[in-house]
Design an enzyme around this catalytic site. Sequence first.
Site, short mmCIF file in Angstrom:
data_model
loop_
_atom_site.label_atom_id
_atom_site.label_comp_id
_atom_site.label_asym_id
_atom_site.label_seq_id
_atom_site.Cartn_x
_atom_site.Cartn_y
_atom_site.Cartn_z
N THR A 167 0.93 -1.29 -0.05
CA THR A 167 -0.04 -0.08 -0.02
C THR A 167 0.71 1.22 0.29
OG1 THR A 167 -1.79 -1.12 1.13
CG2 THR A 167 -1.58 1.38 1.60
N ARG A 187 -14.73 -6.63 -0.02
CA ARG A 187 -14.30 -6.19 1.11
C ARG A 187 -13.55 -4.68 1.32
NH1 ARG A 187 -8.55 -4.70 2.63
NH2 ARG A 187 -7.95 -5.56 4.57
N GLY A 194 -11.17 -2.13 3.11
CA GLY A 194 -10.19 -1.96 4.09
C GLY A 194 -10.10 -0.65 4.77
N ASP A 195 -8.96 -0.33 5.56
CA ASP A 195 -8.62 0.90 6.16
C ASP A 195 -8.27 1.99 5.42
OD1 ASP A 195 -6.38 -0.65 5.89
OD2 ASP A 195 -5.18 1.12 6.88
N GLY A 254 -1.17 -1.94 6.56
CA GLY A 254 -0.93 -3.11 7.37
C GLY A 254 -2.07 -3.82 7.15
N GLY A 287 -5.79 -4.23 7.13
CA GLY A 287 -6.87 -3.14 7.50
C GLY A 287 -7.62 -3.50 8.58
N1 ASP Z 1 -4.21 -1.63 4.95
C1 ASP Z 1 -4.41 -2.04 3.24
C2 ASP Z 1 -5.88 -3.06 3.47
O1 ASP Z 1 -5.99 -3.82 4.51
C3 ASP Z 1 -3.34 -3.32 3.05
C4 ASP Z 1 -2.11 -2.80 3.31
O2 ASP Z 1 -1.59 -1.78 3.81
O3 ASP Z 1 -0.97 -3.50 2.69
O4 ASP Z 1 -6.32 -2.97 2.53
#
Ligand code: ASP
Length: 318
Positions: free
Chosen positions: A178, A206, A208-209, A229, A231
């Site tokens: 990311t 889905r 994510g954060d 990270g 998410g």
């Molecule tokens: N945070 C991102 C997610 O969960 C993934 C990542 O940061 O690598 O979609």
Amino acid sequence: MSTTKTFSLCIHGGAGVINKENLSDKEKELIVKDLNLSLSAGKEILSKGGTASDAACAAVVRLENSVHFNAGKGAVFSRSGQHFLEASIMDGHTLKAGALANSRSIKNPIEFAKTLMHRDDIVMLSGTAADNMANQLKHELVENNYFDTSFRKNQWETAKSLSENAIFLDHSNLKMGTVGAVAIDQNGHLAAATSTGGMTNKIDGRIGDTAIIGCGTYANSICAVSCTGIGEYFIRTTIASLVANLMEYGGLSLEEATHKAIHEHQAMLGGEGGLIAIDNQGHIAMPYNSQGMYRGLVNELDDSQKVYIWNTDENALK
Ligand code: ASP
């Protein structure tokens, strides 16, 4: 409010399991080159007096266009073998924000998030509605397979071979990627931007954060934060706004707040990842509890531009 006439920029290219043995010198060189190009893109805007949000967006666009990161071109594959993109951006001065989830065709999701940020009628848009509005507003759209890379396809196949439902399993032995940026401009205003393809083999739909203001991205007049990270843990801890709140209501410094958020709140739930953050005095923090995190910074004060992957890198900022 700060009266600084200097600026700073900090970027990340994702936290995760980045093994020294698995990262060839050639690959490392290409990644470091793209991180530096991203820093230069943001720095150019800030040095001319541009806004923190324009600089953060430009730095992220450069990484979205690189095949080496999980955002834009090079995004990971979902459960059905497609790409669903997410991005968000927040301007700490105006507290305006823009976010999108599950886009299948916007070439540079962060630019569309910035377009949303400048509107008064909406903060967050998803799926076909996001793609349609981006089309109407003349953002560049691409076929979903534009985002394909053989590296991410192999990663997806590895994840599926571990278990058809693997989301986190793949994470335990593969890089993520990311991307994000935080900046302070010459007016002392802060901004944060983040973009991703999400997690390899994620369930289609889905979210994510990265798409959620306060979780993967947050900025106010105190600090700007961009996360990377797994998410789900970043959502459950609303970690980006947690950092701001720990500073504002808990009286913590940027370093204390970011370390507490990553190493206590997020890690306590079993999460893994990191964040980059900058405060209104230009202090920078980059804590993570994964094996590594691609990251870099530009500091106009000492005219330095640095890129790090591991905490063992010389003079690595943590
Ligand atoms: N945070 C991102 C997610 O969960 C993934 C990542 O940061 O690598 O979609």
